[in-house]
Design a protein around this motif. Structure first.
Motif, PDB file in Angstrom:
ATOM      1  N   LEU A  24      89.749  36.406  57.624  1.00 59.02           N
ATOM      2  CA  LEU A  24      89.772  36.241  59.074  1.00 59.02           C
ATOM      3  C   LEU A  24      89.707  37.583  59.796  1.00 59.02           C
ATOM      4  O   LEU A  24      89.039  37.712  60.819  1.00 59.02           O
ATOM      5  N   ARG A  25      90.402  38.571  59.244  1.00 53.86           N
ATOM      6  CA  ARG A  25      90.353  39.900  59.876  1.00 53.86           C
ATOM      7  C   ARG A  25      88.937  40.472  59.800  1.00 53.86           C
ATOM      8  O   ARG A  25      88.479  41.111  60.734  1.00 53.86           O
ATOM      9  N   ASN A  26      88.264  40.208  58.685  1.00 52.67           N
ATOM     10  CA  ASN A  26      86.875  40.676  58.547  1.00 52.67           C
ATOM     11  C   ASN A  26      85.976  40.036  59.593  1.00 52.67           C
ATOM     12  O   ASN A  26      84.947  40.588  59.953  1.00 52.67           O
ATOM     13  N   LYS A  27      86.371  38.857  60.059  1.00 56.01           N
ATOM     14  CA  LYS A  27      85.595  38.160  61.086  1.00 56.01           C
ATOM     15  C   LYS A  27      86.041  38.562  62.490  1.00 56.01           C
ATOM     16  O   LYS A  27      85.570  38.027  63.484  1.00 56.01           O
ATOM     17  N   GLY A  28      87.020  39.460  62.571  1.00 55.33           N
ATOM     18  CA  GLY A  28      87.426  39.971  63.871  1.00 55.33           C
ATOM     19  C   GLY A  28      88.627  39.291  64.515  1.00 55.33           C
ATOM     20  O   GLY A  28      88.989  39.603  65.642  1.00 55.33           O
ATOM     21  N   TYR A  29      89.254  38.350  63.796  1.00 54.41           N
ATOM     22  CA  TYR A  29      90.437  37.701  64.354  1.00 54.41           C
ATOM     23  C   TYR A  29      91.667  38.580  64.154  1.00 54.41           C
ATOM     24  O   TYR A  29      91.748  39.343  63.197  1.00 54.41           O
ATOM     25  N   LEU A 111      85.747  31.838  51.452  1.00 52.34           N
ATOM     26  CA  LEU A 111      85.883  32.606  52.684  1.00 52.34           C
ATOM     27  C   LEU A 111      84.962  32.059  53.762  1.00 52.34           C
ATOM     28  O   LEU A 111      85.350  31.944  54.915  1.00 52.34           O
ATOM     29  N   SER A 112      83.740  31.708  53.384  1.00 49.71           N
ATOM     30  CA  SER A 112      82.803  31.236  54.400  1.00 49.71           C
ATOM     31  C   SER A 112      83.200  29.857  54.914  1.00 49.71           C
ATOM     32  O   SER A 112      83.017  29.547  56.091  1.00 49.71           O
ATOM     33  N   GLN A 113      83.781  29.006  54.042  1.00 49.24           N
ATOM     34  CA  GLN A 113      84.254  27.695  54.504  1.00 49.24           C
ATOM     35  C   GLN A 113      85.390  27.877  55.507  1.00 49.24           C
ATOM     36  O   GLN A 113      85.435  27.213  56.540  1.00 49.24           O
ATOM     37  N   LEU A 114      86.293  28.805  55.191  1.00 44.07           N
ATOM     38  CA  LEU A 114      87.421  29.055  56.086  1.00 44.07           C
ATOM     39  C   LEU A 114      86.929  29.586  57.428  1.00 44.07           C
ATOM     40  O   LEU A 114      87.291  29.081  58.484  1.00 44.07           O
ATOM     41  N   ALA A 115      86.076  30.588  57.371  1.00 42.19           N
ATOM     42  CA  ALA A 115      85.561  31.199  58.603  1.00 42.19           C
ATOM     43  C   ALA A 115      84.803  30.170  59.440  1.00 42.19           C
ATOM     44  O   ALA A 115      84.952  30.102  60.657  1.00 42.19           O
ATOM     45  N   GLY A 116      84.006  29.349  58.779  1.00 43.95           N
ATOM     46  CA  GLY A 116      83.227  28.329  59.478  1.00 43.95           C
ATOM     47  C   GLY A 116      84.124  27.307  60.147  1.00 43.95           C
ATOM     48  O   GLY A 116      83.890  26.888  61.283  1.00 43.95           O
ATOM     49  N   LYS A 117      85.181  26.905  59.432  1.00 43.24           N
ATOM     50  CA  LYS A 117      86.102  25.903  59.966  1.00 43.24           C
ATOM     51  C   LYS A 117      86.852  26.464  61.167  1.00 43.24           C
ATOM     52  O   LYS A 117      87.033  25.787  62.180  1.00 43.24           O
ATOM     53  N   VAL A 118      87.293  27.724  61.066  1.00 45.93           N
ATOM     54  CA  VAL A 118      88.019  28.347  62.183  1.00 45.93           C
ATOM     55  C   VAL A 118      87.125  28.418  63.412  1.00 45.93           C
ATOM     56  O   VAL A 118      87.538  28.102  64.526  1.00 45.93           O
ATOM     57  N   LYS A 119      85.875  28.790  63.191  1.00 46.27           N
ATOM     58  CA  LYS A 119      84.929  28.895  64.305  1.00 46.27           C
ATOM     59  C   LYS A 119      84.750  27.522  64.970  1.00 46.27           C
ATOM     60  O   LYS A 119      84.744  27.406  66.190  1.00 46.27           O
ATOM     61  N   GLU A 120      84.627  26.500  64.141  1.00 45.51           N
ATOM     62  CA  GLU A 120      84.457  25.124  64.619  1.00 45.51           C
ATOM     63  C   GLU A 120      85.691  24.677  65.429  1.00 45.51           C
ATOM     64  O   GLU A 120      85.565  24.094  66.513  1.00 45.51           O
ATOM     65  N   VAL A 121      86.881  24.991  64.909  1.00 44.64           N
ATOM     66  CA  VAL A 121      88.122  24.593  65.553  1.00 44.64           C
ATOM     67  C   VAL A 121      88.301  25.313  66.901  1.00 44.64           C
ATOM     68  O   VAL A 121      88.761  24.724  67.870  1.00 44.64           O
ATOM     69  N   MET A 122      87.943  26.576  66.942  1.00 51.18           N
ATOM     70  CA  MET A 122      88.140  27.355  68.158  1.00 51.18           C
ATOM     71  C   MET A 122      87.093  27.053  69.222  1.00 51.18           C
ATOM     72  O   MET A 122      87.242  27.399  70.376  1.00 51.18           O
ATOM     73  N   GLY A 123      86.028  26.403  68.795  1.00 53.07           N
ATOM     74  CA  GLY A 123      84.989  26.029  69.769  1.00 53.07           C
ATOM     75  C   GLY A 123      84.130  27.209  70.168  1.00 53.07           C
ATOM     76  O   GLY A 123      84.364  28.328  69.738  1.00 53.07           O
ATOM     77  N   PRO A 124      83.102  26.942  70.996  1.00 56.57           N
ATOM     78  CA  PRO A 124      82.150  28.004  71.354  1.00 56.57           C
ATOM     79  C   PRO A 124      82.816  29.112  72.174  1.00 56.57           C
ATOM     80  O   PRO A 124      83.792  28.869  72.850  1.00 56.57           O
TER      81      PRO A 124
END
Length: 124
Positions: A24-29, A111-124
Motif C-alpha cells: 500500500l505504501r508503494n501505491k502512495g497510501y 499485491l496487485s489484488q490488494l491494491a486493486g481492491k483498495v482502489k475499488e473500495v476507495m472509489g474514483p
C-alpha cells in the motif's frame, strides 16, 4: 490524491501485515499498522480521525475484525472497511456484505489484488 488516504491495517500475522503495508505504501497510501484490534483502538484519536479505510483481518484473538469495525464506526460513520480473511465462510460474507462500505478480500492475495481492491473500495 491517494497520499491523502489514511489506511488502518490491522492484522495479527506480522508477515501478512508487513507485506500488505509495504504494498500500500508503494501505491502512495499512508498506512498505520496495528497487530490487534485493541492496539488499533488504542491509537491516538487524531490518527484515527483521519483514517478513511480500515483493512482488517476478520479472525483475531480477543477483538475480531467486525467488532473493531463497529467500534471505529461509532467515531467514523463513513469509514470504509475491507476485511481480509483466510476463512471465506459464506455466512460471514453474507452478514458482512449487508453493511454499507464493507468489502471482502480472501487470503492469500497478491499485491496487485490488494491494491486493486483498495482502489475499488476507495472509489474514483
Amino acid at each position: 490524491d491517494q497520499a491523502m488516504y489514511k489506511v488502518l491495517l490491522v492484522e495479527d500475522e506480522d508477515a501478512v501485515r508487513s507485506f500488505a503495508a509495504r504494498a500500500l505504501r508503494n501505491k502512495g497510501y499512508t498506512v498505520i499498522e496495528a497487530a490487534s484490534g485493541e492496539q488499533a483502538l488504542a491509537l491516538p484519536a487524531e490518527q484515527l480521525e483521519r483514517v478513511e479505510l480500515l483493512i482488517s483481518d476478520v479472525v483475531m484473538p480477543n477483538l475480531d475484525g467486525p467488532s473493531l469495525a463497529a467500534e471505529l464506526r461509532l467515531r467514523r460513520p463513513n469509514l470504509r472497511v475491507l476485511f481480509i480473511s483466510g476463512y471465506a465462510e459464506d455466512s460471514l460474507r453474507t452478514s458482512l456484505a449487508k453493511s454499507p462500505h464493507v468489502n471482502f478480500l480472501p487470503k492469500p492475495f497478491s499485491l496487485s489484488q490488494l491494491a486493486g481492491k483498495v482502489k475499488e473500495v476507495m472509489g474514483p
